[in-house]
Enzyme design. Structure first.
Site, PDB file in Angstrom:
ATOM      1  N   CYS A 290       0.803  -1.144   0.029  1.00 42.00           N
ATOM      2  CA  CYS A 290      -0.096  -0.088   0.021  1.00 42.00           C
ATOM      3  C   CYS A 290       0.842   1.201   0.079  1.00 42.00           C
ATOM      4  O   CYS A 290       1.290   1.654   1.131  1.00 42.00           O
ATOM      5  CB  CYS A 290      -0.980  -0.033   1.222  1.00 42.00           C
ATOM      6  SG  CYS A 290      -1.955   1.422   1.177  1.00 42.00           S
TER       7      CYS A 290
ATOM      8  N   CYS B 220      -0.461   4.178   1.964  1.00 39.62           N
ATOM      9  CA  CYS B 220      -0.401   4.085   3.508  1.00 39.62           C
ATOM     10  C   CYS B 220       1.179   4.142   3.945  1.00 39.62           C
ATOM     11  O   CYS B 220       1.228   4.879   5.115  1.00 39.62           O
ATOM     12  CB  CYS B 220      -0.889   2.783   4.006  1.00 39.62           C
ATOM     13  SG  CYS B 220      -2.126   2.027   3.073  1.00 39.62           S
ATOM     14  N   ASP B 221       2.120   3.908   3.343  1.00 44.69           N
ATOM     15  CA  ASP B 221       3.374   3.546   3.781  1.00 44.69           C
ATOM     16  C   ASP B 221       4.366   4.691   3.092  1.00 44.69           C
ATOM     17  O   ASP B 221       5.473   4.730   3.763  1.00 44.69           O
ATOM     18  CB  ASP B 221       3.771   2.114   3.588  1.00 44.69           C
ATOM     19  CG  ASP B 221       2.968   1.204   4.261  1.00 44.69           C
ATOM     20  OD1 ASP B 221       2.525   1.403   5.396  1.00 44.69           O
ATOM     21  OD2 ASP B 221       2.791  -0.009   3.467  1.00 44.69           O
TER      22      ASP B 221
END
Ligand code: NAP
Length: 306
Positions: free
Chosen positions: A131, A134-135
């Protein structure tokens, strides 16, 4: 016994629950991860009525709306098994507890596809993630690779470019299938480099990721040094529970549904990314549409006394 158990806490599941609640049905909504895949969208620019909203905020709104009804019960639990039981179905959870419902809506979404190359499992969580949006923020000032050519990869590369020093967007074809909106976004970043018609054949590392190995040379080498690899090559529908119950799949391994979102098993419906509906176009808007149709179909089914 609940009138209906909706399995999945994503866009399709919460929408189904909102409709079911307003049909005055006793509704259970249960799943392992609140918000589903929707929480991975850094920026949602195509949810009608919100010009720009973040995925986690949108999903929080969905949850608040669905759980505002007295006749909706949410449980955040992993469902291990769904089986026929008397006139309905029995759901068994990872903690051994169970519930019963007259009907089921599978809104189980999908899981990120894995690449299947050496180093992927070894460095998962040590530089390999699934992701980018997200990261990416853990890779401030570093070099990263994003793999894939759909919305997830191209959006992910655009978001990563806001913090990373350099982003290599590695795609197996010469063209992206992502929305032109995202392609324009990524084209406007001067720290994104495209590595096209190229496959990653190995993820390299020591204790953590140090690079990727390619199936052809890029800038004179078949390796690129990076600190992080975001694998964004699509998703695999989460059909295990439905399959075990006997629901038929289509040729793309999604739960086969009719226009009413009914599956091949009586009393069982499916909606969202896991279903064969909406021409396999996995979006917030289509998941919500399918969730509403599933809610209406459950109501009709129970009204008919089936
Ligand atoms: P996708 O649209 O299925 O794209 C997957 C990409 O990965 C494709 O470019 C594909 O290449 C490539 N790929 C697949 N298997 C591969 C492999 N083994 N090795 C190398 N490359 C591989 O998946 P997605 O981008 O995750 O999107 C999924 C759905 O979510 C789509 O409907 C998308 O529109 C939606 N989505 C929407 C948003 C948004 O609107 N904000 C954001 C993210 C996702 P080919 O092109 O060669 O097939």
């Amino acid at each position: 016994m609940y009138d209906v158990a909706v399995i999945g806490l994503g866009c399709a599941g919460y929408t189904a629950a909102i409709y079911l609640a307003r049909y005055k049905l006793e509704t259970l909504i249960v799943g392992e991860t609140e918000g589903g895949m929707g929480i991975t969208a850094a920026e949602v620019g195509n949810w009608p009525g919100n010009i720009d909203i973040k995925g986690p905020d949108l999903m929080e709104n969905f949850k608040k709306h669905a759980t505002s009804f007295e006749n909706v019960t949410q449980k955040t639990l992993r469902v291990e098994k769904v089986e026929k039981s008397g006139k309905g179905f029995k759901l068994t959870y990872q903690n051994g507890e169970s519930d019963e419902a007259k009907t089921i809506v599978f809104a189980t979404g999908s899981d990120k596809r894995h690449l299947g190359v050496p180093g992927e499992d070894e460095f998962s969580g040590k530089g390999v993630t699934y992701c980018a949006t997200c990261d990416a923020f853990f890779y401030k000032g570093k070099d990263v690779a994003v793999l894939g050519g759909g919305d997830s990869a191209v959006e992910g590369a655009a978001i990563a470019a806001q913090v990373a020093k350099k982003v290599y967007l590695i795609h197996r074809r010469s063209e992206f299938r992502a929305e032109p909106y995202w392609v324009d976004e990524v084209n406007s970043k001067d720290n994104v480099e495209f590595v096209l018609e190229t496959n990653v054949v190995e993820i390299l590392g020591d204790k953590t990721v140090t690079g990727v190995k390619l199936d052809k040379e890029f800038n004179g080498s078949d390796q690129i040094a990076v600190d992080g690899v975001f694998i964004e090559i699509g998703a695999v529908p989460s059909t295990a529970l439905a399959e075990a119950l006997g629901c038929e799949l289509d040729d793309r391994k999604h739960i086969k549904v009719g226009e009413d979102m009914a599956t091949s098993v009586k009393g069982v419906f499916a909606a969202g990314d896991v279903s064969s509906g909406s021409n396999h176009f996995a979006q917030f808007a289509t998941a919500a549409g399918e969730g509403s149709v599933a809610g209406n179909s459950v109501f009709n089914y129970l009204q008919a006394g089936a």
